[in-house]
Design a protein around this motif. Structure first.
Motif, short mmCIF file in Angstrom:
data_model
loop_
_atom_site.label_atom_id
_atom_site.label_comp_id
_atom_site.label_asym_id
_atom_site.label_seq_id
_atom_site.Cartn_x
_atom_site.Cartn_y
_atom_site.Cartn_z
N SER A 100 -3.95 54.57 11.83
CA SER A 100 -3.32 55.78 11.32
C SER A 100 -4.35 56.72 10.70
N HIS A 103 -6.34 58.32 13.46
CA HIS A 103 -5.60 59.40 14.12
C HIS A 103 -5.62 60.67 13.28
N SER A 114 -0.12 62.12 20.39
CA SER A 114 0.78 61.42 19.47
C SER A 114 0.06 60.27 18.78
N LEU A 116 1.32 57.37 18.53
CA LEU A 116 1.56 56.18 19.36
C LEU A 116 0.47 56.02 20.42
N SER A 119 -2.67 54.77 18.54
CA SER A 119 -2.57 53.37 18.12
C SER A 119 -2.58 52.42 19.33
N GLN A 323 1.25 53.82 14.58
CA GLN A 323 1.68 55.16 15.03
C GLN A 323 2.23 56.02 13.88
#
Length: 427
Positions: A100, A103, A114, A116, A119, A323
């Motif tokens: 996380s 990202h 995204s 997701l 991850s 995510q």
């Protein structure tokens, strides 16, 4: 001279093990919210994010065993369950948090993808590295940590002397307590249990020193690592408070660290920092899942199938949890930390003090007390109710989520008094 060199090398290695890049997003945000109360939150944060982990390393120096040895005086079954819980928490919360953070700091600012997707790719790669143990990560760790530290010190140094606006008032009602509880989110006390055992194994493999010599080495190396954490954490809290009027109240933890990097080092420096932190996060995730898989493999007669299955489960959990936003993962971690941290702190402290004050009876009594009195803090978050709040308000320090502290100290004192009055009952 060799001894000094050994202490510094071991201390730096230990610091690198503790240096979870995801932890770096916590102190600036704490300072941002604390404003003029930054010193109080620093004291609280240092207690649980530096002092307790340091005591954990001291306990390892005394025990020179594994995480299992911390709880064996309570019982064999308790210690195994505790170890399983710690590893389970690690693969469900801090490991996914690294994805996380990656990202939000290294992907989202540059690409419209995204969480997701990030991850998924992230933990597929983690799984590959866990299944194919490579020294590449060790080499990365050796070079990444010094570079990140240098950049962070540059950010801190520049930010301290830059002109700032008027500091905004504190948004915290209990700065000292907020600092203590935010220190839980570093997971450093749990890390002390895990990385201390890794350190012991490494020293045993590369040294023929006596038990006492190794104890002194680990003790002094722990002080070196603790000092490093103290400097970085304190500096980040300070600059978060000094510049808290320059960012909106809606700023997130990763956004704040990136913004401070951009303000002090420019966009290129901030981008470099975000990429390096992403790489450091990756090495942390691989280390957590590898360590967890190793533990469960050992529980089942060194089964390779169990190792693979644990790695698969850990990676899948990472994809699912990683995510989500960093803030969301931090929020859902609170109940687990309220449950496991009091027990962890008690185990660390009891294993640090002299044996005569920490018999099996004392261990059992104090750990059970900490467990019982931490239940209201745990339930308050999961199942809030008026009746529960009445119970919490009745317990000393209960309103500060520290209801376990005074009862544990009282039971510790009473059981020691009982055993010293009745020596035949000592165990």
């Amino acid at each position: 001279m060799n001894k000094t060199k050994d202490i510094l090398i071991t201390g730096f290695a230990l610091f690198s093990m503790f240096f979870g890049a995801g932890n770096l997003i916590l102190p600036p945000f704490l300072g941002f919210n604390a404003g003029p109360d930054w010193f109080l939150v620093t004291i609280g944060f240092v207690i649980t994010a530096v002092a307790i982990p340091l005591f954990g390393i001291m306990a390892h120096a005394k025990l020179q065993g594994t995480m299992y040895d911390f709880g064996k005086k309570v019982s064999h079954v308790f210690s195994i369950i505790y170890c399983i819980l710690v590893y389970a928490i690690c693969i469900i919360l801090p490991a996914p948090r690294t994805a996380s953070v990656t990202h939000e700091m290294a992907i989202a600012p540059f690409f419209e993808s995204s969480g997701l997707l990030t991850s998924s790719i992230y933990f597929i790669l983690v799984f590959v590295f866990v299944m194919n143990r490579s020294k590449v990560l060790d080499l990365l760790g050796k070079y990444l940590t010094p570079i990140i530290i240098a950049i962070l010190l540059a950010i801190i140094g520049i930010a301290v002397f830059m002109p700032t606006g008027s500091m905004q008032p504190s948004q915290l009602q209990m700065p000292l307590v907020d600092g203590i509880l935010e220190g839980y989110q570093t997971f450093d006390a749990l890390a002390a249990m895990v990385v201390g055992a890794v350190l012991i194994i490494s020293i045993n493999l590369n040294s023929s020193q006596s038990f006492n010599e190794k104890r002194k080495l680990i003790f002094k190396a722990g002080l070196v690592a603790g000092f490093g954490l103290f400097v970085i954490y304190t500096g980040l809290i300070l600059i978060g408070s000094l510049h808290n009027s320059e960012f909106p109240t809606t700023v997130t933890r990763p956004e704040l660290l990136l913004a401070l990097g951009n303000k002090t080092l420019g966009s290129a420096g901030a981008s470099l920092l975000s990429i390096l932190i992403a790489l450091a996060c990756f090495t942390t995730a691989v280390g957590i899942i590898t360590g967890t898989a190793d533990y469960f493999k050992g529980l089942f007669n060194n089964s390779k199938q169990v190792y693979t299955l644990t790695a698969i489960i850990g990676s899948l959990l990472g994809i699912i949890m990683g995510q989500f936003d960093v803030g969301y993962i931090i929020d859902i971690a609170i109940p687990a930390l309220m449950f496991i941290y009091p027990i962890t702190i008690i185990l660390i402290l009891l294993n640090t003090i002299p044996e005569k004050w920490a018999t099996s009876l004392v261990f059992r009594g104090v750990v059970i007390t900490a467990f019982i009195f931490s239940i209201p803090d745990f339930l308050k978050i999961l199942l809030p109710s008026e009746n529960l709040n009445t119970v919490i308000d009745f317990i000393p320090l209960g309103q500060f989520n520290l209801g376990w502290l005074l009862p544990s100290l009282l039971v510790f004192a009473l059981l020691n008094a009982f055993e010293h009055i009745n020596p035949s009952n000592a165990s």
